[in-house]
Design an enzyme around this catalytic site. Structure first.
Site, PDB file in Angstrom:
ATOM      1  CE  LYS A 129      42.667  50.643   6.450  1.00 43.49           C
ATOM      2  NZ  LYS A 129      41.315  50.560   6.775  1.00 43.49           N
ATOM      3  N   GLY A 154      31.576  50.969   6.276  1.00 41.48           N
ATOM      4  CA  GLY A 154      30.669  50.995   7.073  1.00 41.48           C
ATOM      5  C   GLY A 154      30.573  49.574   8.145  1.00 41.48           C
ATOM      6  CB  VAL A 203      41.153  46.319   0.229  1.00 41.51           C
ATOM      7  CG1 VAL A 203      41.096  47.355  -1.137  1.00 41.51           C
ATOM      8  CG2 VAL A 203      42.701  46.330   0.679  1.00 41.51           C
ATOM      9  NE  ARG A 250      38.191  49.651  31.377  1.00 37.55           N
ATOM     10  CZ  ARG A 250      37.264  49.139  31.817  1.00 37.55           C
ATOM     11  NH1 ARG A 250      36.015  49.231  31.070  1.00 37.55           N
ATOM     12  NH2 ARG A 250      37.009  48.484  33.048  1.00 37.55           N
ATOM     13  CB  ALA A 276      34.002  47.064   3.791  1.00 39.60           C
ATOM     14  N   GLY A 280      32.557  49.399  16.890  1.00 40.30           N
ATOM     15  CA  GLY A 280      30.999  49.140  15.613  1.00 40.30           C
ATOM     16  C   GLY A 280      31.450  48.082  15.154  1.00 40.30           C
ATOM     17  CB  VAL A 281      34.170  46.624  12.887  1.00 39.45           C
ATOM     18  CG1 VAL A 281      34.053  45.051  11.999  1.00 39.45           C
ATOM     19  CG2 VAL A 281      33.962  47.737  11.954  1.00 39.45           C
ATOM     20  CE  LYS A 314      40.564  51.325   3.079  1.00 33.82           C
ATOM     21  NZ  LYS A 314      39.677  51.936   2.965  1.00 33.82           N
TER      22      LYS A 314
END
Ligand code: ASP
Ligand code: MG
Length: 811
Positions: A578, A792, A604, A508, A606, A475-476, A677
């Site tokens: 992290k 997010g 920490v 992979r 985002a 996602g990121v 964090k």
């Protein structure tokens, strides 16, 4: 007449040989042509290897020979026409039968003499000339394979024989009297007057071509290879390197001396003597003009420097002492002694005070050099007139070469200025009195940086490409690539560089591309390949690349473990992972040894500016006394809902349904993420805790809660509702609020569910927002508070992106 010489890489496969035929056919339409060929790519090395194996009594020389034979047989099958095939195959077989006999002899005698080696090595060119000539005939050209042992006459210096000019010229002219056949001449090989096979030294096919050019008074000698010409620098070290259009013979020789191995140096002499232009061309890109080497190359408005070369791994030796000042003959004695011990000197420099002389040699010449000097100056040393010889290893010589330096002042000054600004320490300097070369000795670890800095300054960086090596296209990672793609044009315009993706790895494996893909294409490029490379290859490529930024958007410990290697190689690392910054204290310290290279803002809160803010406070001398944080968006949401009257289990369920929790919500409820964090924040404040020093109080009571299956967990969760409702009511009765708070002071760090007064910054938080409150000497009466959405993929990606931009400008 043009002589076209094709090197091994141009002859590595039947397809390549077909493109060679096209190139030759095109040349023949314009001029008379003669062709010189190397052995097929890698064959000389294989022959040498099998001869050495035979000499060492190893039996695997036979299968090795078998591979070479098979390769030639397959080439002939693919290339020769029907009329030709059998004859060419028979001739080729005879060549390798001879090799077999010779190698068998070597294995019995356990010795490969230079004489025998030359006969064995000559097979490579002899066989390739047969195959290439057959391919040419199949393409309709009247080709005739020609064994250069009938043309080039040498002394009996096996391994690198001296060419006898007069008889050589005579034989070549006689052979070429008949203009009809297109001769395909074996490079590299020659023979003595008595007909004994010799060779011209490794890389000697170039030499064959220029000898032919000289004898036939050719209009040009073209060396067809696998690069676009002589480059301004080695592209493996300097990605911005580009091909030179023009170069002088002297400049070419000077560059070759310093490691730019494009042309076999002796080959330059016959062409220079006759003023025959030497062309370096790329078989893979015949349309590229290549480099034209002549006596008086046009200069245009080019820089005073034509090219950069370097020799790595040199040793610098320095002889110093009061007894050397004003005493004539010291240098002569020094270099005389080195010559007697057969030490070849790469570069020399003497201080004008005459107090010291230093010189550079290859690493294996270090001990002979030391010995030579110590013996020669033993008496002076005893008398205290010279000091002990100083020996420094692992250095690199960088040479800037160009005729233009003669006429222009200040080139050396500019060089030193550039290197000084980039923090490169110059250990020794030498300039030849011809002024076409300035050589600098720098630490081995500085070589790349120095080459790139000088190249940028003199040749312009062109469009700079910064290459991202990205681990974790989840996602990121995907959000990051989309953001980079959207800003691509602005980055070029405003910052002067293009961000491309030179490598991408998921769990992979990795795929790399040295050119770099546009960010918008990278994921597709990875997906379309089945044959992934290991992560280690991606990391190695990033470590070698001076324009790399390594980006970790994974949550993988394997990826995190690669940072030290990257940082040590000088590659900036940007991470949203992290694991390493919250790893052992030793790991943390290693990461912080190069703070500008390691960036981790998004670990920490985002993209919230937490890490940067803390770092800035500390860097400017503030002292932090306490850090509090609501660092888990999930838990913030859950207890906000509980404060609003929702049952605990319902709040967790809702957080889960909204996608705020991990698939198994116990990950969040366990408090581990918040613990990591706060550990990072504590370390930023200067309190060096180990992970075990952080006391984490999970939201769930311990024991059985962790053993349930996920369904069981959901079923039991309401059992806890009364308890949390009670705690919530108690807090509310005091006018307080329940928050999952992480805190750190110099005394320790902790994370747990606490109840805070209504005026506590954390009490005002809503939804999933994160918050960090910093108290320090400067922020004593009220804390510095950073708050806002702290989770997010989009936000995290934007923080990673900002870290990348900072890494490029400062790292
Ligand atoms: N085949 C010989 C070598 O590899 C000569 C050449 O390719 O120039 O050294
Ligand atoms: Mg070569």
């Amino acid at each position: 007449m043009r002589i076209l010489k094709f090197g091994g890489s141009s002859l590595s496969t039947p397809e390549r040989i077909r493109s060679v035929a096209d190139i030759v056919a095109a040349a023949r339409r314009a001029d008379r042509v003669a062709v010189v060929v190397s052995a097929f790519g890698g064959v000389t090395d294989s022959l040498l290897g099998l001869a050495r194996a035979a000499a060492a009594g190893e039996s695997d020389w036979r299968p090795r020979l078998g591979e070479i034979v098979a390769r030639h047989r397959e080439a002939l099958e693919a290339l020769a026409g029907d009329a030709d095939r059998d004859a060419a195959a028979t001739e080729t077989a005879a060549i390798f039968e001879e090799v077999e006999e010779l190698a068998h002899g070597v294995s019995l005698l356990r010795e490969a003499t230079p004489r025998t080696l030359d006969r064995i090595l000559s097979a490579g060119e002899r066989a390739s000339s047969l195959a290439v000539a057959a391919a040419f005939r199949a393409a309709g050209m009247p080709a005739l394979a020609t064994d250069a042992r009938e043309l080039i006459v040498t002394g009996a210096e096996f391994g690198a024989a001296r060419v006898l000019e007069a008889p050589t010229r005579e034989r070549i002219r006689a052979a070429f009297e008949d203009p009809a056949p297109l001769r395909v001449v074996t490079g590299f090989v020659a023979a003595t007057e008595q007909g004994e096979t010799t060779t011209l030294g490794r890389g000697g096919s170039d030499y064959t071509a220029s000898i032919l050019g000289d004898a036939l008074d050719a209009d040009a000698v073209e060396l067809w290879t696998d690069v676009d010409g002589v480059l301004t620098a080695d592209p493996r070290a300097v990605p911005a390197a580009r091909a030179l259009a023009a170069l002088g013979y002297d400049e070419l020789l000077e560059l070759s001396h310093f490691g730019a191995k494009v042309v076999h140096p002796p080959s330059v002499h016959p062409t220079r003597r006759r003023g025959i232009p030497l062309l370096i061309k790329n078989t893979f890109h015949p349309e590229v003009p290549g480099t034209r080497v002549t006596a008086d190359p046009p200069r245009g408005d080019e820089t005073p420097i034509r090219g950069l070369a370097s020799i790595r791994d040199v040793t610098l030796l320095r002889l110093e002492g009061d007894g050397m000042v004003g005493v004539p003959g010291i240098a002569a004695r020094l270099f005389g002694a080195l010559a007697r011990h057969r030490v070849s000197v790469i570069m020399i420099s003497q201080a004008s005070s005459e107090h010291s002389i230093c010189f550079a040699v290859a690493p294996d010449a270090t001990e002979p050099a030391r010995h030579a000097v110590e013996e020669e100056f033993a008496a002076e040393r005893r008398a205290g007139l010279v000091d002990a010889l100083v020996v420094e290893r692992d250095l690199s010589v960088i040479a800037a070469v160009g005729e233009g330096m003669r006429e222009r002042a200040g080139v050396a000054g500019r060089l030193f200025g550039v290197l000084g600004r980039r923090g490169v320490n110059v250990r020794a300097i030498a300039q030849g009195s011809s002024e076409i070369n300035i050589s600098l000795v720098v630490g081995g670890g500085d070589e790349r940086r120095a080459l790139n800095a000088v190249h940028d300054a003199f040749f312009g960086a062109g469009e700079r490409r910064v290459r991202l090596y990205l681990a974790g296209p989840g996602g990121v990672g995907r959000a990051l690539l989309a953001q980079v793609a959207a800003r691509e044009a602005e980055l070029v315009k405003e910052r002067g560089y293009r961000l491309v993706v030179a490598g991408l790895a998921d769990s992979r494996g990795a795929r790399m591309d040295p050119e770099g893909w546009p960010a918008s294409e990278a994921v597709a490029r990875l997906k379309e390949t089945e044959s992934r490379e290991p992560l280690a290859e991606l990391v190695a490529a990033a470590a070698r690349d001076p324009q790399a930024v390594f980006v970790d958007c994974s949550a993988s410990a394997d990826v995190a473990a690669t940072y030290p290697l990257l940082l040590a190689a000088g590659t900036p690392v940007v991470t949203a992972n992290k694991l390493r910054p919250a790893g052992s204290l030793g790991d943390w310290r290693a990461l912080r040894a190069t703070p500008a290279r390691f960036r981790f803002e998004t670990t920490v809160g985002a993209a919230l500016p937490v890490v940067t803010t803390m770092s800035d406070l500390v860097a400017t001398g503030d002292e932090i006394s306490q850090v509090d944080g609501v660092l888990s968006g999930t838990l913030a949401y859950v207890f906000d809902e509980v404060a609003n009257g929702r049952r605990f289990s319902g709040a967790v369920r809702k957080a889960h349904d909204l996608g705020y929790t991990e698939p198994d919500p116990r990950e969040d409820l366990g408090g581990r993420d918040a613990g990591r964090k706060i550990l990072i924040l504590a370390r930023l404040a200067g309190w060096e805790f180990e992970p075990a020093d952080v006391s984490i109080e999970p939201v769930l009571p311990s024991g059985k809660w962790n053993e349930y299956s996920v369904e069981e967990f959901w079923k039991r969760l309401p059992d806890l509702d009364d308890d949390f409702e009670l705690r919530q009511r108690e807090a509310a009765s005091r006018g307080e609020r329940l928050v999952y708070l992480a805190s750190a002071t110099s005394a320790g760090a902790s994370a747990g569910l606490v109840s805070v007064p209504a005026d506590h910054p954390a009490a005002t938080l809503r939804g999933t927002d994160s918050l960090v409150a910093i108290r320090s000497r400067r922020y004593a009466s009220a804390p510095l508070v950073v708050r806002g959405p702290g989770a997010g993929p989009e936000l995290t990606a934007s923080g990673v992106f900002a870290d990348i931009l900072r890494a490029v400008s400062e790292g």
